[in-house]
Enzyme design. Structure first.
Site, PDB file in Angstrom:
ATOM      1  CD  GLU A   1      -2.959  -1.165   0.221  1.00 28.51           C
ATOM      2  OE1 GLU A   1      -3.097  -0.144  -0.486  1.00 28.51           O
ATOM      3  OE2 GLU A   1      -3.658  -2.187   0.093  1.00 28.51           O
TER       4      GLU A   1
ATOM      5  CB  CYS B   1      -6.346  -1.855   6.872  1.00 28.36           C
ATOM      6  SG  CYS B   1      -6.523  -3.565   7.398  1.00 28.36           S
TER       7      CYS B   1
ATOM      8  CG  HIS C   1      -4.593  -4.812   2.546  1.00 32.69           C
ATOM      9  ND1 HIS C   1      -4.934  -3.519   2.232  1.00 32.69           N
ATOM     10  CD2 HIS C   1      -5.300  -5.135   3.654  1.00 32.69           C
ATOM     11  CE1 HIS C   1      -5.816  -3.082   3.124  1.00 32.69           C
ATOM     12  NE2 HIS C   1      -6.058  -4.037   3.992  1.00 32.69           N
TER      13      HIS C   1
HETATM   14  N1  PCA Z   1      -8.463  -6.071   7.454  1.00 30.04           N
HETATM   15  C1  PCA Z   1      -9.374  -4.940   7.583  1.00 30.04           C
HETATM   16  C2  PCA Z   1      -9.299  -4.530   9.025  1.00 30.04           C
HETATM   17  C3  PCA Z   1      -8.623  -5.650   9.730  1.00 30.04           C
HETATM   18  C4  PCA Z   1      -8.059  -6.497   8.675  1.00 30.04           C
HETATM   19  O1  PCA Z   1      -7.310  -7.455   8.843  1.00 30.04           O
HETATM   20  C5  PCA Z   1      -9.098  -3.820   6.589  1.00 30.04           C
HETATM   21  O2  PCA Z   1      -8.647  -4.110   5.456  1.00 30.04           O
HETATM   22  O3  PCA Z   1      -9.344  -2.653   6.890  1.00 30.04           O
END
Ligand code: PCA
Length: 202
Positions: A79, A142, A165
């Site tokens: 990201e 996140c 991610h």
């Molecule tokens: N993914 C979520 C919040 C916690 C997680 O593991 C997100 O992409 O915001």
């Protein structure tokens, strides 16, 4: 060099969160002499900022690598940006459902990582792991945690931060049926590659 690697607790229908499984696996390995500590973060818009700050201070971190589950993704996503907004279709673990509200009205619209995402993508590709750069971490918890991490960089409390991610891992029982999964070990390799690259470059 000390790296704090964060993963998230279970949320919604996900009894396991791939981000925490990978975070603790990486912290249990030998990472070429780099001290790596795994810290669990709450899936809470209001608590995650302080939780992250506490983890960074407690561990005197030089770098932060934040991991989050992105169910349905078929590869690791680096990201680039955190957006100053909170919005959600589903409540967080506190039952909070923000509606297009800023994280901090007085702060920038977006913050960018200063870590070299393109070089990191190449390094992970060279290990044979599927990876891409993403320009939005969404507007859920996140993204909220990444915004805090990039503020910590701006305050020069840490040298750099990157949010990654992750897909579901192969065998994850809470993965949605029919969605892609990748082997946990490949995700561990990707994160170890990031750690080695950022701590030896500087
Ligand atoms: N993914 C979520 C919040 C916690 C997680 O593991 C997100 O992409 O915001």
């Amino acid at each position: 060099m000390r790296v704090v690697i964060t993963g998230f607790e279970p949320y919604l229908e996900y009894a396991e969160n791939s981000s925490w499984e990978v975070a603790r696996a990486v912290a249990s390995r030998d990472n070429c002499g780099v001290e790596v500590v795994a810290e669990l973060l709450p899936v809470s818009f209001t608590r995650v900022g302080d939780a992250l700050r506490g983890a960074v201070e407690r561990n005197k971190a030089d770098y932060i690598i934040l991991l989050g589950q992105s169910g349905g993704s078929d590869r690791v996503k680096l990201e680039r940006i955190a957006i100053n907004m909170m919005d959600a279709r589903n409540v967080d673990n506190d039952g909070f459902l923000p509606n297009e509200q800023p994280i901090d009205q007085s702060d920038s619209a977006a913050l960018f990582t200063t870590l070299p995402v393109k070089a990191l993508r190449s390094a992970i590709e060279a290990k044979g792991v599927g990876v891409k750069i993403s320009n939005s971490a969404g507007l859920y918890v996140c993204n909220r945690s990444y915004f805090e991490a990039l503020r910590l960089c701006r305050e020069q409390r840490v040298k750099g931060a990157l949010f990654v991610h992750l897909p579901y891992y192969e065998g994850q029982s809470s993965a949605k049926p029919g969605k892609p999964t990748i082997v946990l070990e490949d995700m561990v390799t990707a994160i170890q590659t990031i750690i080695i690259n950022i701590t030896t470059d500087k």
